[in-house]
Design an enzyme around this catalytic site. Sequence first.
Site, PDB file in Angstrom:
ATOM      1  N   HIS A   8      25.449  17.879 -27.999  1.00  0.00           N
ATOM      2  CA  HIS A   8      26.609  18.881 -27.815  1.00  0.00           C
ATOM      3  C   HIS A   8      25.952  19.792 -26.745  1.00  0.00           C
ATOM      4  O   HIS A   8      24.765  20.478 -26.888  1.00  0.00           O
ATOM      5  CB  HIS A   8      27.328  19.415 -29.221  1.00  0.00           C
ATOM      6  CG  HIS A   8      28.436  20.270 -28.981  1.00  0.00           C
ATOM      7  ND1 HIS A   8      28.319  21.499 -28.470  1.00  0.00           N
ATOM      8  CD2 HIS A   8      29.624  19.917 -29.280  1.00  0.00           C
ATOM      9  CE1 HIS A   8      29.781  22.087 -28.655  1.00  0.00           C
ATOM     10  NE2 HIS A   8      30.439  21.136 -29.031  1.00  0.00           N
ATOM     11  N   ASP A  37      20.929  18.920 -35.781  1.00  0.00           N
ATOM     12  CA  ASP A  37      22.367  19.319 -35.473  1.00  0.00           C
ATOM     13  C   ASP A  37      23.255  18.446 -36.339  1.00  0.00           C
ATOM     14  O   ASP A  37      23.496  17.381 -36.044  1.00  0.00           O
ATOM     15  CB  ASP A  37      22.881  19.342 -34.132  1.00  0.00           C
ATOM     16  CG  ASP A  37      24.448  19.859 -33.950  1.00  0.00           C
ATOM     17  OD1 ASP A  37      25.154  20.119 -34.938  1.00  0.00           O
ATOM     18  OD2 ASP A  37      24.863  19.633 -32.848  1.00  0.00           O
ATOM     19  N   GLN A  90      28.570  17.215 -37.057  1.00  0.00           N
ATOM     20  CA  GLN A  90      29.420  15.969 -37.009  1.00  0.00           C
ATOM     21  C   GLN A  90      28.995  15.015 -38.231  1.00  0.00           C
ATOM     22  O   GLN A  90      29.919  14.522 -38.962  1.00  0.00           O
ATOM     23  CB  GLN A  90      29.274  15.227 -35.910  1.00  0.00           C
ATOM     24  CG  GLN A  90      29.842  15.696 -34.610  1.00  0.00           C
ATOM     25  CD  GLN A  90      31.250  16.028 -34.661  1.00  0.00           C
ATOM     26  OE1 GLN A  90      32.105  15.282 -35.225  1.00  0.00           O
ATOM     27  NE2 GLN A  90      31.743  17.168 -34.038  1.00  0.00           N
ATOM     28  N   LYS A 112      34.258  21.360 -40.240  1.00  0.00           N
ATOM     29  CA  LYS A 112      34.186  19.900 -40.032  1.00  0.00           C
ATOM     30  C   LYS A 112      33.846  19.301 -41.543  1.00  0.00           C
ATOM     31  O   LYS A 112      33.592  18.256 -41.199  1.00  0.00           O
ATOM     32  CB  LYS A 112      32.937  19.608 -39.050  1.00  0.00           C
ATOM     33  CG  LYS A 112      33.319  20.435 -37.546  1.00  0.00           C
ATOM     34  CD  LYS A 112      32.214  19.862 -36.625  1.00  0.00           C
ATOM     35  CE  LYS A 112      32.392  20.606 -35.217  1.00  0.00           C
ATOM     36  NZ  LYS A 112      33.605  20.090 -34.264  1.00  0.00           N
ATOM     37  N   CYS A 152      32.287  18.610 -24.729  1.00  0.00           N
ATOM     38  CA  CYS A 152      31.317  19.576 -24.682  1.00  0.00           C
ATOM     39  C   CYS A 152      30.046  18.639 -24.750  1.00  0.00           C
ATOM     40  O   CYS A 152      28.927  19.023 -25.333  1.00  0.00           O
ATOM     41  CB  CYS A 152      31.211  20.395 -25.911  1.00  0.00           C
ATOM     42  SG  CYS A 152      32.496  21.692 -25.930  1.00  0.00           S
TER      43      CYS A 152
END
Length: 404
Positions: A120, A198, A201, A224, A362
Site C-alpha cells: 500500500h 503492515d 489487512q 478494519k 492505493c
Amino acid sequence: MFDVEKIRADFPALAQLINEQPLVYLDSAATTQKPLSVIAATEQFYARNNANVHRGRHTLSEQATHAYEQARATVADFFNIAINELVWTKGATEAINLVANGLTEQLNSNSVIIISPLEHHANIVPWQQLAKRTGATLLALPLQQDGRFNTQQCVEFIQQHKPNVLAITHASNALGNITPLEAILHAAKQQNTLTLIDGAQAALHLQPDLQQLDCDFYVFSAHKMLGPTGLGGLYGRYEQLNSLSVYQTGGEMIESVTLTETTFRQAPAKFESGTPNIAAVIAFAHAIEYLKALDTTNVYAHEQAIFNYAAKKLQSIDGITIYSDLKSNIGTLSFNYKDEHPYDIATLLDGFGIAVRSGHHCAQPLMQHLGINGSVRASFAFYNNHQDVDLFIAALQECIALLD
C-alpha cells in the site's frame, strides 16, 4: 459450527437496502462494518462517561482513564504483547510514519531499506521520504509477474543486500495475498534487520500472535477490525520503541518542561501527544472482545469457504481475469472483465446494491507490475454469506450483459 445469520444480526448496516436492493457489502478491505456492541460503546462514552484521561481527579475522568487503559490491556492481550509495547495512533498509516520518522537519526547513506512492490502507498511513501532524509538506499523485494513472492528469491535478496530496515505487508490490500513471512523474517533477523509488518489487512483475518511472529514492529487499523475510524495501533518491542525519536510533541508525552529544555516519557506515552481518541479506543476494545468471543478456527474456515465459493463462481464467467492468489488469501478477489474499466463495473454493481471497490487501491506500483490500470476488488469478511456471493455473481453477469 458457525451461525453466520446470527452474526449478521449484530451488524445493523447489513440489513439496509441500497438502490432498493439488499446491501451486499464486499468492501471490508476498505473498512469493516461495526457490530452493535461497538456502536453502543461509542454512544455510551459520550452520553455518560465523557471526560479527558490522565488529567483529572474527578470521578468521570478516573472512570474514563480506567476504561481507556483497560482497552489497551484488552488489545495487547489479543496480540499477545506487553501493555507498554502498544502505542495508539490515528491508524496504520500514522503508525508507519511514526516508525519511519523515528529512525531518521539511526540511518545514513550506507543504510539499506527494503520494501516490496506489493505494498500500500502508506508502506512505500514514508520509506521513500526516510531514504531522502538520510541518503539511504531504497530497494524492493523481487515479485513474480503474477503478484506472488518466491520465498527463496526474497531470502536471497535479503542476504545479498543486508538491509537495516525491512517493511512489508502481512497481506496485500489490493489482492488479499498472504505474505510468506516466516522465512522472510527469519532471513531478516539473521542480518540484524529491523522489521515492520503492515498488518492493516491481515489482523482481522489472521489474528496474529506477535510474539510468535517475532517482528520488531507491527501496525494495524481499528476500522478494519470492526472498530471505529480514526484509530490504529503500533506494536513495537519495548527497547526498539524507546530507541525511536519522538514523532509529535505536546502534552501528555513529556516528563518535564522548562522554557529551554524538555525531557520525554518512555513508550508508549512518548508517542501519544495530545488528547487521544478516547471513545474510539474504548469502543475498539469492544470490537476485540467481540472477536475473542468467536471461535477463531470456525471464523477463518467460514471466511475461506465463502472466498473459495466466490472464486469458483467468478472463474466460471468468460472474460474474467483474477489477479489474486487463490491458494493463500485472506478473502479478497481482485479482477477485471475484458477491457472494461473497473470503475464502470463497480458503478453498475452499485445499482444492484453490491458494494465493491475499484481503482488502483492505493497500490499503483503493483498495478504497474501487473500491467493494468486498476481492478475491481471484492473483499469478504466473516459476516458475508453464500447469498451475498450469489447476488454478487448474478449482478455481475447482468452488468456484463449490459456492457456487451
